[in-house]
Structures are given as C-alpha cells and as structure tokens.
Design a protein around this motif. Sequence first.
Motif, PDB file in Angstrom:
ATOM      1  N   SER A  22     -13.037  24.322  -3.203  1.00  0.00           N
ATOM      2  CA  SER A  22     -13.714  23.866  -1.987  1.00  0.00           C
ATOM      3  C   SER A  22     -12.879  24.140  -0.740  1.00  0.00           C
ATOM      4  O   SER A  22     -13.399  24.597   0.285  1.00  0.00           O
ATOM      5  N   GLY A  23     -11.553  23.903  -0.807  1.00  0.00           N
ATOM      6  CA  GLY A  23     -10.699  24.129   0.350  1.00  0.00           C
ATOM      7  C   GLY A  23     -10.603  25.589   0.737  1.00  0.00           C
ATOM      8  O   GLY A  23     -10.674  25.943   1.913  1.00  0.00           O
ATOM      9  N   ALA A  64     -13.950  26.772   2.237  1.00  0.00           N
ATOM     10  CA  ALA A  64     -14.154  26.287   3.602  1.00  0.00           C
ATOM     11  C   ALA A  64     -13.268  27.032   4.590  1.00  0.00           C
ATOM     12  O   ALA A  64     -13.711  27.409   5.685  1.00  0.00           O
ATOM     13  N   PHE A 122     -19.977  19.427   5.457  1.00  0.00           N
ATOM     14  CA  PHE A 122     -20.547  20.754   5.214  1.00  0.00           C
ATOM     15  C   PHE A 122     -21.593  21.117   6.266  1.00  0.00           C
ATOM     16  O   PHE A 122     -21.737  22.293   6.614  1.00  0.00           O
ATOM     17  N   LEU A 180     -19.373  22.425   8.959  1.00  0.00           N
ATOM     18  CA  LEU A 180     -18.805  23.718   8.584  1.00  0.00           C
ATOM     19  C   LEU A 180     -19.810  24.841   8.790  1.00  0.00           C
ATOM     20  O   LEU A 180     -19.504  25.869   9.414  1.00  0.00           O
ATOM     21  N   MET A 192     -21.363  28.654  -0.346  1.00  0.00           N
ATOM     22  CA  MET A 192     -20.247  28.909   0.565  1.00  0.00           C
ATOM     23  C   MET A 192     -19.756  30.343   0.413  1.00  0.00           C
ATOM     24  O   MET A 192     -19.455  31.024   1.408  1.00  0.00           O
ATOM     25  N   ASN A 213      -4.800  27.907  -1.726  1.00  0.00           N
ATOM     26  CA  ASN A 213      -5.685  26.818  -2.118  1.00  0.00           C
ATOM     27  C   ASN A 213      -5.542  26.584  -3.622  1.00  0.00           C
ATOM     28  O   ASN A 213      -6.350  26.994  -4.432  1.00  0.00           O
ATOM     29  N   PRO A 263     -15.428  16.968  -0.495  1.00  0.00           N
ATOM     30  CA  PRO A 263     -15.417  16.999   0.974  1.00  0.00           C
ATOM     31  C   PRO A 263     -14.018  16.950   1.572  1.00  0.00           C
ATOM     32  O   PRO A 263     -13.752  17.587   2.592  1.00  0.00           O
ATOM     33  N   THR A 282     -11.198  18.151   0.254  1.00  0.00           N
ATOM     34  CA  THR A 282     -10.544  19.454   0.133  1.00  0.00           C
ATOM     35  C   THR A 282     -11.161  20.462   1.099  1.00  0.00           C
ATOM     36  O   THR A 282     -10.452  21.328   1.631  1.00  0.00           O
ATOM     37  N   ALA A 283     -12.461  20.344   1.355  1.00  0.00           N
ATOM     38  CA  ALA A 283     -13.074  21.208   2.371  1.00  0.00           C
ATOM     39  C   ALA A 283     -12.457  20.928   3.731  1.00  0.00           C
ATOM     40  O   ALA A 283     -12.192  21.859   4.513  1.00  0.00           O
ATOM     41  N   GLY A 326      -9.181  22.646   3.950  1.00  0.00           N
ATOM     42  CA  GLY A 326      -9.345  24.070   4.230  1.00  0.00           C
ATOM     43  C   GLY A 326      -9.588  24.339   5.700  1.00  0.00           C
ATOM     44  O   GLY A 326      -9.057  25.302   6.275  1.00  0.00           O
ATOM     45  N   ARG A 327     -10.381  23.477   6.324  1.00  0.00           N
ATOM     46  CA  ARG A 327     -10.647  23.647   7.752  1.00  0.00           C
ATOM     47  C   ARG A 327      -9.393  23.370   8.586  1.00  0.00           C
ATOM     48  O   ARG A 327      -9.152  24.036   9.598  1.00  0.00           O
TER      49      ARG A 327
END
Length: 494
Positions: free
Chosen positions: A14-15, A18, A66, A69, A235, A281, A474, A476-477, A480-481
């Motif tokens: 997920s990270g 994203a 998301f 994102l 994604m 990641n 969420p 980990t997303a 990533g951001r």
Amino acid sequence: MSRTRSVIVVGAGSGGLAAALDLAARGIAVTLLERHAAVGGKMRQVVIDGQGIDAGPTVFTMRWVFDDLFDEAGERFEDHVSLTRADLLARHVWVDGTRLDLFSDIERSHAAITAAFGTADADRYREFAQASERIFETLDLSFMRAQRPTPMGLARRVGISGLPALLATKPFKTLWQDLQAHFHDERLAQLFARYATYCGSSPLAAPATLQLIAHAERAGVWYLDGGMQSLASAMADAITAKGGQVRSNTPVADLLHHNGRITGVRLENGEALTADAVIFNGDTAALADGLMGDVARRAVPALPRQRESLSAMTWNLRARTSGFPLAHHTVVFGEHYPKEFEAIFNSHDICAQPTVYICAQDRADEQARTDDYERLLVLINAPAGTLSESQVMRAEAAMFEMLERVGVSLDYSQTQCVRTLPEDFDSLFPATGGALYGRPTHGAFGTFARPGARAKLPGLYLAGGSVHPGAGVPMTAMSGRLAAACVRYDLGLS
C-alpha cells in the motif's frame, strides 16, 4: 529544459503504490518494483478452487486517505473501485454464548450493548465513542499525517492551547487498564482492547491512545468488490495510466550508491537501474539485516528480535458453513484475555483460548450466505518466529475448539484449505521473522520509535508498516505519501 526526475519504488504494498501514484501524477518518472507476481504486498490473495480469497488485511477503513490520493492525482477513487459501506462493523461472540453486533451508528450499538450488557455499560460505550473521536481528531493532522514527529515536536505542533487535548489521548495508560476502568463488564474491555492488535501490539502494553482506531472504524468500514486485492490493482492501474512503470516478478538484490548517496538499485538478474531517489517500501528490518546490501545497514537502526510485533496463523478456506450465523467480520472471544498476550510476548506460544477472527468474504452485513461454499479467512494471533510442530497442532486444535464452542461448523476438504504460519510470512516478507506490523506500539513513546520517511542515507526514503505512522492499509498509504512529499521537496519539485 531540465531533465525529468526519476524515482524507483521498491515494494508494491500500500505504501509503495501510494508513493508511486503520488509521484507519477506529478510527472516524475516512477518505476515500481515488486518481487512477487502480484502487487499489494500483504494485501494478497490465495486461490482455492479457482477463486481468489483475501489472505491479508480484510478491513477497509479511512477511505478518505484514498479519496485524497486519487483526487490529487486527478482521478475519482470510486471510478477505480466498487465499494459498499457496511452498516454492521463486526459480530462478536464469547464462549459463554454472549453475542454483540457493533454498528457504524452509535445508537444502534448502544441498543445492542444495552440488550447484552445493560444500560450502564451502554452509556459508557457512548462516552467511549466520544473520547475515541476526540483522540483521533487531536492526532490526525498533528501526528498521523505529519512527517515523523518527536514528543516535543508534537507538543509544539498542537501548541499550549492544545496540550490538554494531547494529554487526553492517554499515552501514559495502557489500553487494557483504561478499558477495564471504564467498562464494568470485562468482556467489553476485551472487545475494544482488540484494537491494539490492529497494529501488532498487546493491549496490556499499548497506550490507551489506540482507542482512536475505534473511531476510524465507526467512521466507515467498506466492502470492496474483488476483495482488498482490487484496491492494489486499482492503484497499480492508476500509476501506469499516469505514465509510471509497474514491474512485478522483479526482486531487488541491493542498493546502488556513490559518494555516500543512494543512486539506484541492482536487480537479482544483475540489471542496474539508476534514479534520483529510491523509496523502500518494505520492513526496515530487511535494510538493517543487509538484505539490500551492506550499505543499506546504515539506513536504519536494527530492531531487537524481542521487540517484534504480532504474527498470525491463518487458514484460507472454501467451505460449507452452518450453525452460528457469521457476518462479514466475526470475532470469537475466549476467557482470560490477558493470557493470550502473555503467551505470545512472554512465552512465544499461543494460549488455550485464542481469539479467532473470521472474514466471510462473500457476506455483507447480516446477509445470509445462500451458495453451498463460501470464501473464508480464519486468523489467530501468534508470536513471530518459528513455531514447533506441537505448538502448531495445539494452536490449530484450540482454534477449532473455539469455533465449536460457539457453534461454527465448517465442512471442507484438505484441498480447500491453505494454512499460513509465522515462518511462511517470513518467507513472503523477508527479514520480518513473520512479524506483520513492524515494531509494536508499546509504551507511551512506542509510536515515536518508528523511523520517518527520510533514511539515514541520502537519496533513500522509507514507507510501509514499520515506518511512521504505522501499520494498516490506510496508514501505510499515508507513509507512502509522506515519503513522496519528502522526495519532491528534496529534489526541489515541491
């Protein structure tokens, strides 16, 4: 004209997904590398009888992460996934026969708790819901969405006027202590203490701050058509639509470096890929253990093995079910809840009455299943590392005994079951020891122990569940951001 900047993202969890989407949507040349055949990381599936069954995260919350994102990438999230909001958050049953459904609507939950436990504890639930919302609102922008904060930095961010709210997040009480003091019936403390396991922690050691997870669930749990794998696929498709590359079956051997700066990666097939920045990641233990080469050992501090988070034993099944009416999310609780975590964290074992989680993927809310067979994920918490054969057999027997005691009957053949042990998770996600959540969130300052997006090596950035702000799809997303934002800033693109 300045040349296009390039970034390599290692790991399509997920990270990583994203981060890659964030960067690709801003015109940066992104290459996302994934060692497995499918993207998603722990959002993985196993196939039984030709059907994909979620074998990792199953609860989709914090949809706004998301929405934001995709919106900032010029897309609409709902155009890429098909989802339905759940009314019933989860069904809970205890071995004494007590049953409780929790809903996104506080008043429906209040009525259900009144029927099962009485008005006094139902009123305490309403107070708990309000408190968990306040904790979430206090920490959402100041901590979770912020680059890795320190305790002093967090205090400065909220300001003098915000200090009372910060102290009200209860960092100096354990979740178990706080819930036991709040609810008269210990079974309710047991139910809400389970939120500590969402980030791989023991409620006996995790701070009461983790009550905020209760609000995140109450704010919305969603069913995804196609399971959680559909989120990862959406994604990845969006990344390629924005000009990024997604390469699966592409394991990375080590990091390239020059003059003390990370300059790219070398693949296991010998191919060298250069870039202006690399986002890793994966579990940071893989860097500390040298799985990405000796130079990467300097990127993060090593994590002592005794400080690993929870692992799990899981069973993916295609089975006929009967007896107790399963919901999409069902939790079976035993007695003596503390024994579960004392066994895992102190004795490297699984207790005689483990909590059992069941995801009935083909059910929605209170809908009964009409087909003969349905897809299931059954999970119990386990210690990271290798379990002995006798431990595995005892744990499996304990799990089925728990289901039998509450009336859940499963009918399936051996070919319709895939069992995954902690050592299997270690093979899937190297250097983790099977721990699924990075570092556990134990103690008042445990949440500050994770590294931030910038590694100690210039040019290397971090994302994933072992990185701030923590585990969960969420979260980990968000990591990533945060990593993508650091890359853009450091490259002069933000």
